[in-house]
Design an enzyme around this catalytic site. Structure first.
Site, PDB file in Angstrom:
ATOM      1  N   ASP A 132     -15.281  -5.873  -0.333  1.00  0.00           N
ATOM      2  CA  ASP A 132     -16.743  -5.823  -0.061  1.00  0.00           C
ATOM      3  C   ASP A 132     -16.941  -4.366   1.006  1.00  0.00           C
ATOM      4  OD1 ASP A 132     -19.574  -6.458   0.843  1.00  0.00           O
ATOM      5  OD2 ASP A 132     -18.764  -8.220  -0.382  1.00  0.00           O
ATOM      6  N   HIS A 185     -23.241  -6.445   4.561  1.00  0.00           N
ATOM      7  CA  HIS A 185     -23.135  -7.286   3.415  1.00  0.00           C
ATOM      8  C   HIS A 185     -21.689  -7.957   3.598  1.00  0.00           C
ATOM      9  CE1 HIS A 185     -22.180  -8.082  -0.859  1.00  0.00           C
ATOM     10  NE2 HIS A 185     -23.495  -8.201  -0.971  1.00  0.00           N
ATOM     11  N   ASN A 276     -27.476 -10.344 -10.083  1.00  0.00           N
ATOM     12  CA  ASN A 276     -28.979 -10.663  -9.514  1.00  0.00           C
ATOM     13  C   ASN A 276     -29.878 -10.059 -10.794  1.00  0.00           C
ATOM     14  OD1 ASN A 276     -27.736 -11.574  -7.434  1.00  0.00           O
ATOM     15  ND2 ASN A 276     -28.404  -9.883  -6.119  1.00  0.00           N
ATOM     16  N   SER A 340     -24.232 -12.761  -4.287  1.00  0.00           N
ATOM     17  CA  SER A 340     -23.343 -12.263  -3.387  1.00  0.00           C
ATOM     18  C   SER A 340     -23.041 -13.361  -2.310  1.00  0.00           C
ATOM     19  CB  SER A 340     -23.672 -11.034  -2.376  1.00  0.00           C
ATOM     20  OG  SER A 340     -23.220 -10.044  -3.297  1.00  0.00           O
TER      21      SER A 340
END
Lengths: 610, 110
Positions: A132, A185, A276, A340
């Site tokens: 990430d 994130h 998404n 996520s």
């Protein structure tokens, strides 16, 4: 909240999403200025004036009772004043301040991760790599769980992210490590998987696991194929058990696919965000759609599919991903939405299953799916169902006894038999699914069937498949019990599912005279509540003389919660868990059993949940 | 559409694109991004219209929603690098990857 005074132009997600966060009392968490002189107290009052006095004195109201009392946080300085109010009956210290300092995000509760933690399964000793934007190197509820980290040259932490709304970075003042999180994130994802259970902030699914920051995404939230591949390789070489990939692209990458297969060979359980792009069908992104990666779709607090969630046949599990509370740098917390946020729920669950003794990656995957909760979404939306961590930890390793030969082969295939559908007088549709497939793109599939009690001497071909498949047989005798099982074969491996039964319809002139209604043999309710959830365990046993049981449904208080199980044969038993947040008190549970002829038997019982 | 986009090109050994979106309207515009991909640039051959390069090709992105508000007159900007272009004539298009559309196009000769 500390971020509310940020200018609107500042494109930090924490700023923007705070506006939708609503009820979250971030300011009450440890580490915030002013928290130290605040105490949590139980206040008893008399009448509306007393209630007003308590509410006015409260910095936050943490619980309201149906009787005249509430639990509030109050500044020490305001306490004496409240105690002297004649409408206040008492002000007492709440003995469980520590517990209230740590919030349990709804995703932890919905997936019963809190139950698994309470039972002592925390993912202890299992390593979870977060591929990430990095992980906050000094976060108050992450730091204790951090192991080694790594970053690609392109993605290494920077304090200069270009600024402005397109920059994407979080403007941290200093990079403490090259894998420190310059975006938010990665820390958020990490916290959901494994924030420590240390009485601070939030708790993750597997609070005993070790987190490894694998920083393959730059501060702007993007990373190159080769960088992600290098991160997967590094993590696999470290011997990490689980890799979470809350990242995606529209197009496949050969080098990332190679890296995934490399990691799979080393036994790494890999989890990916479905994407998404929703509402959409057959739109699962890469790498989630890679066969070795467990693709996860997003649901909300009510187990509805998130409108943004990508869906498709590759989805294997659903997990919470709407307004998910977790950690962001530095010692901060925020609610984010996206697939996520769903993937790390599963990554944490995988760690807990591994810690509980299931180490083979395909066994871990199978146990997570086997006990997932059917939340009435399409298969393409929920896969095997919504994650249930406690059930996955308890799941039997029933696949472990499979042929050892198969496990050693490079190729492996696993097939399950699903219930027959469209059963008529002389025909039925047989259903099966290739549950796991390694080393081959598709398997040759079909069914073996025959009359119950005899050999499964007939075969029907269903072509090739990598997922669900079916075949229709039309040479059956009426009013006859049959058994069938799904079979699958690749060049080097084969598997057969369990045999399931069905009964063909009687010839029309017989009508349904001989059809018997199902019977409820056992219907027991057990209180399984915790302070947040009223929960009732429903143990049931049903039977049907003509052997065509179809479905068992339990329902709490006319539909507040319900659970369904497909059943077959002449008897079945199981346990359902129904629940309602804060729904303590007397509840009614209705148990309904149906058979394939449409006969229905129902019973209602009540229990008081404490 | 009050969102106005511009695309500037700088050619050195690599080609740099600077994509800007400004709110030319009189009220604030809320933008929602589906992922870490907030803008993209596509280069096409000027004669064949064939796609030669796309910034997002070969990249993966965070999968969390992001929202931003662009107030009147406010501008946002993102830079992109095309590392090893062959000489030729190209059409370059920059797009905002949000729930509101903004697009800019320019020509490029190398």
């Amino acid at each position: 909240m500390s971020d509310d005074d940020m200018p609107d132009t500042d494109f930090s997600r924490r700023d923007v999403l705070k506006a939708t966060g609503g009820t979250l009392a971030v300011g009450a968490m440890a580490g915030q200025a002013g928290a130290s002189d605040r105490v949590e107290v139980n206040v008893g009052f008399s009448g509306p004036q007393g209630r007003n006095a308590a509410e006015n004195a409260a910095e936050s109201v943490n619980r309201e009772f149906n009787f005249d009392a509430m639990t509030i946080e109050i500044n020490e300085s305001a306490r004496e004043n409240l105690e002297n109010n004649p409408n206040i009956r008492y002000v007492e210290d709440n003995g469980t301040m520590e517990a209230h300092d740590q919030e349990t995000p709804y995703g932890i509760e919905v997936t019963d991760a809190d139950t698994a933690i309470d039972d002592g399964t925390t993912g202890d000793g299992v390593s979870v790599a977060i591929l990430d934007t990095g992980i906050d190197a000094q976060h108050e509820t992450l730091e204790a769980n951090l192991g080694e980290g790594w970053a690609t040259d392109d993605a290494a932490c920077t304090t200069n992210c270009g600024g402005g709304p397109f920059g994407g970075g979080n403007d941290i003042e200093e990079c403490l490590e090259e894998w420190d999180d310059d975006n938010d994130h990665g820390s958020h994802v990490a916290g959901t998987a494994a924030a420590a259970d240390n009485g601070t902030g939030v708790v993750g699914v597997a609070p005993g696991a070790t987190l490894h920051a694998v920083k393959v995404l730059a501060c702007d939230g993007s990373g190159s194929f080769d960088g992600i591949a290098a991160g997967i390789e590094w993590s696999a070489d470290q011997g990490h058990d689980v890799q979470n990939m809350s990242l995606g692209a529209d197009s496949d990458s050969d080098v990332v696919s190679d890296a995934i297969e490399y990691a799979a060979d080393k036994g790494v359980v890999m989890i990916g965000s479905a994407g998404n792009d929703g509402p959409c069908s057959d739109c699962v992104g890469f790498p989630a759609r890679h066969p070795e990666v467990i693709a996860v779709s997003a649901t909300d607090e009510d187990d509805e599919l998130a409108d943004f969630s990508s869906t498709g046949p590759e989805v294997e599990l659903a997990a919470p991903g709407v307004d998910t509370l977790s950690t962001v740098p530095r010692d901060d917390y925020d609610e984010f939405s996206g697939t996520s946020m769903s993937a790390p729920h599963v990554a944490g669950a995988a760690a807990s299953v591994i810690a509980d003794g299931t180490t083979d990656r395909e066994d871990v995957r199978a146990e997570l799916k086997e006990v997932a909760e059917d939340i009435d979404l399409d298969d393409n939306e929920q896969g095997a169902g919504r994650l249930n961590v406690a059930a996955a930890v308890e799941a039997e390793e029933e696949d472990d006894d499979d042929d050892d030969e198969e496990e050693e082969a490079e190729e492996s295939v696993s097939v399950v038999t699903d219930e027959a559908t469209d059963v008529g007088e002389s025909s039925a549709t047989l259903n099966g699914e290739v549950a796991e497939l390694e080393g081959a793109d598709e398997a040759d599939v079909g069914f073996e069937y025959g009359e119950s009690g005899g050999d499964l001497s007939n075969a029907v071909d269903a072509g090739t498949a990598s997922g669900a498949f079916d075949a229709t047989v039309d040479d059956l005798d009426a009013d006859t019990d049959y058994e069938f099982r799904a079979v699958a074969e690749t060049d080097e491996a084969s598997d057969e599912g369990d045999a399931l039964a069905f009964t063909t319809d009687e010839e029309e002139d017989n009508e349904e005279e001989e059809s018997t209604a199902p019977v409820i043999d056992q219907f027991d309710l057990t209180d399984d509540s915790n302070p947040n959830w009223a929960r009732v365990a429903v143990d049931w046993t049903v039977s049907d003389d003509d052997g065509n049981l179809a479905e068992v449904t339990t329902e709490l208080n006319d539909g507040v919660d319900s659970e369904q199980s497909a059943v077959s044969g002449d008897s079945a038993a199981g346990t359902h868990e129904l629940r309602e947040r804060d729904g303590h008190g007397e509840v009614e549970v209705t148990l309904t059993v149906t058979d394939a002829d449409g006969n229905e038997t129902s019973e209602t019982d009540s229990i008081t949940l404490g | 559409m009050p969102l106005a986009a511009t695309l500037d090109v700088t050619t050195n050994r690599a080609v740099s694109f600077s994509f800007r979106v400004v709110n030319d309207g009189t009220s604030a515009i809320d933008l929602t991004f589906r992922s870490g991909k907030r803008a993209d640039v596509v280069v096409r051959d000027a004669t064949t219209q064939e796609e030669v390069w796309r910034w997002s090709d070969g990249r993966l992105f965070t999968q969390a929603l992001q929202r931003a508000t662009l107030r009147p007159g406010e501008q946002i900007e993102q830079s992109f690098e095309w590392d090893d272009p062959e000489s030729g004539s190209y059409v370059v298009v920059g797009t905002l990857e949000a729930d509101q559309e903004a697009r800019a196009e320019t020509e490029l000769s190398i």
